[in-house]
Enzyme design. Structure first.
Site, PDB file in Angstrom:
ATOM      1  N   ARG A 135       2.051  -2.628   3.938  1.00 24.77           N
ATOM      2  CA  ARG A 135       3.169  -1.693   3.820  1.00 24.77           C
ATOM      3  C   ARG A 135       2.615  -0.336   3.404  1.00 24.77           C
ATOM      4  O   ARG A 135       1.883  -0.221   2.420  1.00 24.77           O
ATOM      5  CB  ARG A 135       4.173  -2.190   2.785  1.00 24.77           C
ATOM      6  CG  ARG A 135       5.478  -1.426   2.864  1.00 24.77           C
ATOM      7  CD  ARG A 135       6.565  -2.033   2.027  1.00 24.77           C
ATOM      8  NE  ARG A 135       7.803  -2.067   2.770  1.00 24.77           N
ATOM      9  CZ  ARG A 135       8.998  -1.813   2.242  1.00 24.77           C
ATOM     10  NH1 ARG A 135       9.117  -1.540   0.955  1.00 24.77           N
ATOM     11  NH2 ARG A 135      10.081  -1.856   2.974  1.00 24.77           N
ATOM     12  N   GLY A 169       0.820  -1.216   0.000  1.00 23.95           N
ATOM     13  CA  GLY A 169       0.000   0.000   0.000  1.00 23.95           C
ATOM     14  C   GLY A 169       0.852   1.263   0.000  1.00 23.95           C
ATOM     15  O   GLY A 169       0.382   2.312   0.429  1.00 23.95           O
ATOM     16  N   ALA A 170       2.095   1.155  -0.483  1.00 27.29           N
ATOM     17  CA  ALA A 170       3.066   2.255  -0.319  1.00 27.29           C
ATOM     18  C   ALA A 170       3.592   2.785  -1.651  1.00 27.29           C
ATOM     19  O   ALA A 170       3.197   2.333  -2.721  1.00 27.29           O
ATOM     20  CB  ALA A 170       4.241   1.747   0.527  1.00 27.29           C
ATOM     21  N   TYR A 192       2.118   3.424  -5.567  1.00 24.74           N
ATOM     22  CA  TYR A 192       1.464   2.431  -6.440  1.00 24.74           C
ATOM     23  C   TYR A 192      -0.054   2.461  -6.204  1.00 24.74           C
ATOM     24  O   TYR A 192      -0.550   3.323  -5.482  1.00 24.74           O
ATOM     25  CB  TYR A 192       2.070   1.046  -6.205  1.00 24.74           C
ATOM     26  CG  TYR A 192       3.521   0.997  -6.630  1.00 24.74           C
ATOM     27  CD1 TYR A 192       3.862   1.045  -7.985  1.00 24.74           C
ATOM     28  CD2 TYR A 192       4.548   0.956  -5.697  1.00 24.74           C
ATOM     29  CE1 TYR A 192       5.197   1.037  -8.382  1.00 24.74           C
ATOM     30  CE2 TYR A 192       5.888   0.948  -6.093  1.00 24.74           C
ATOM     31  CZ  TYR A 192       6.200   0.982  -7.436  1.00 24.74           C
ATOM     32  OH  TYR A 192       7.518   0.983  -7.841  1.00 24.74           O
TER      33      TYR A 192
END
Ligand SMILES: Cc1cc2nc3c(=O)[nH]c(=O)nc-3n(C[C@H](O)[C@H](O)[C@H](O)COP(=O)(O)O)c2cc1C
Length: 353
Positions: free
Chosen positions: A210, A157-158, A161
């Site tokens: 993440r 989740g970082a 993206y």
């Protein structure tokens, strides 16, 4: 300097790790047409054998047409790719390791692109049908991870993206239920993914997410500008089913908010009460984005890191380039063989040591 804090076992739900060191997810793009090869299985198995506590795989993508930008990024769907991943987890387990895949969708961040003909998926323009299918495909890959025998999974989740594109007001200009003025509203996509994954894998399986404040599109971006905003971001994710927050920074020692030296992982743990992973230039002097510009870096000691770990700021420590360069990094740290530690060389990114 004692590094004992790094070598205490970790237990959470039914996940038991022999130490606090996590191999950070690192894209290698050497999986032929998306299928992890024997060389990839051997590469991860070497880290398992050499005492890495938990391995997070390189980003591996869900079954959406635009989920990856390079052909040799591994898929986490389809018979052949999943057979490849089965070989990977078997090899890691045979060598005493624990591992989870990092499940990914690149969104519209496709700079070096093998697929110019496939339209990009953008947070702002995806239809509700696209969104529902993407959520379902994250859950399907998660279920496969559990079925193959992986120990955990990580949602990417970082770093700007797809999931992060929904979080960020710059890339999420939607006016429906997946957009909104607040970070809490823009977290809906991630929350729905976490809920769908939790439903697919059951209560006991450990879900890591993440997250990063910074984006590859903007290093100075901050989703949460205050601890209160961070609480509005992280608590709904915890309630949806996240177990461990993997808090990505380029340099772990940087304070997240003024007035405290706590870093991102420190705040995430304080706010949620959940275990957290820190990351960013552990053991190295220069940060990782410079690696893509061809820059290497020298080594640093681990005193500030272990102090923060002992203080209880975070529970686990992810290590990227040092472990890409040298599969034996953990053993060398454990045995105090600092004279054998290597500098990071950018050429190493092309090699599966
Ligand atoms: C070659 C390379 C590939 C990477 N690929 C990913 C990835 O697929 N997913 C991800 O979340 N981070 C990725 N990263 C970031 C690392 O996980 C890590 O956060 C970063 O390298 C900082 O850790 P380090 O300073 O110990 O290298 C990559 C880093 C490198 C050097």
């Amino acid at each position: 300097m004692s590094t004992d804090a790094l070598f205490k076992p970790f237990k959470y739900k039914n996940l038991e790790l022999k130490n606090r060191i996590v191999m950070a997810p690192m894209t290698r793009a050497q999986s032929d047409n998306g299928v992890p090869t024997k060389q990839i299985a051997d590469y991860y198995a070497r880290r398992a054998e050499a005492e890495v506590g938990l391995i997070i795989s390189e980003g591996t993508v869900i079954d959406r047409p635009a989920s990856k930008n390079m052909q040799n990024i591994p898929d986490f769907y389809g018979t052949e790719a999943l057979k490849g991943w089965q070989n990977v987890i078997n090899a890691v387990h045979d060598n005493g390791g624990k591992m989870g895949p990092q499940i990914w969708h690149v969104g519209d961040t496709r700079s070096s692109d093998d697929y110019p003909e496939v339209p990009m998926e953008k947070a702002s323009t995806m239809t509700l049908e696209d969104i529902q299918d993407t959520i379902a495909q994250f859950a399907a890959s998660a279920k496969s991870a559990k079925d193959l025998g992986f120990d955990v999974l990580e949602i990417h989740g970082a770093h700007g993206y797809l999931i992060d594109q929904f979080f960020w007001e710059v890339t999420n200009t939607r006016t429906d239920e997946y957009g909104g003025k607040t970070l809490k509203e823009r977290s809906r996509f991630a929350i729905d993914i976490v809920k769908a994954i939790r439903a697919a894998v059951g209560e006991d399986f450990t879900i890591i997410i993440r997250l990063s404040q910074w984006k590859q599109q903007d290093y100075s971006a901050k989703l949460a500008k205050t601890p209160e905003e961070m609480e509005e971001w992280l608590m709904p994710l915890k309630e949806a089913g996240v177990d461990i927050f993997h808090c990505s920074q380029r340099r772990f020692w940087e304070a997240e908010f003024e007035g405290s030296d706590l870093n991102f992982a420190g705040w995430a743990k304080k706010i949620t009460g959940q275990p957290t992973i820190t990351v960013g230039s552990v053991g190295l002097e220069g940060d990782f984005m410079a690696a893509f510009a061809g820059q290497g870096t020298g080594k640093t000691d681990l005193s500030e890191l272990t102090e923060r770990l002992e203080r209880g700021d975070f529970d686990l420590v992810a290590v990227g380039r040092a472990l890409l360069q040298d599969p034996h990094w953990v053993q060398k740290i454990k045995e105090g063989k600092t004279e054998e530690l290597q500098d990071f060389k950018p050429e190493s990114m092309a090699v599966l040591y």
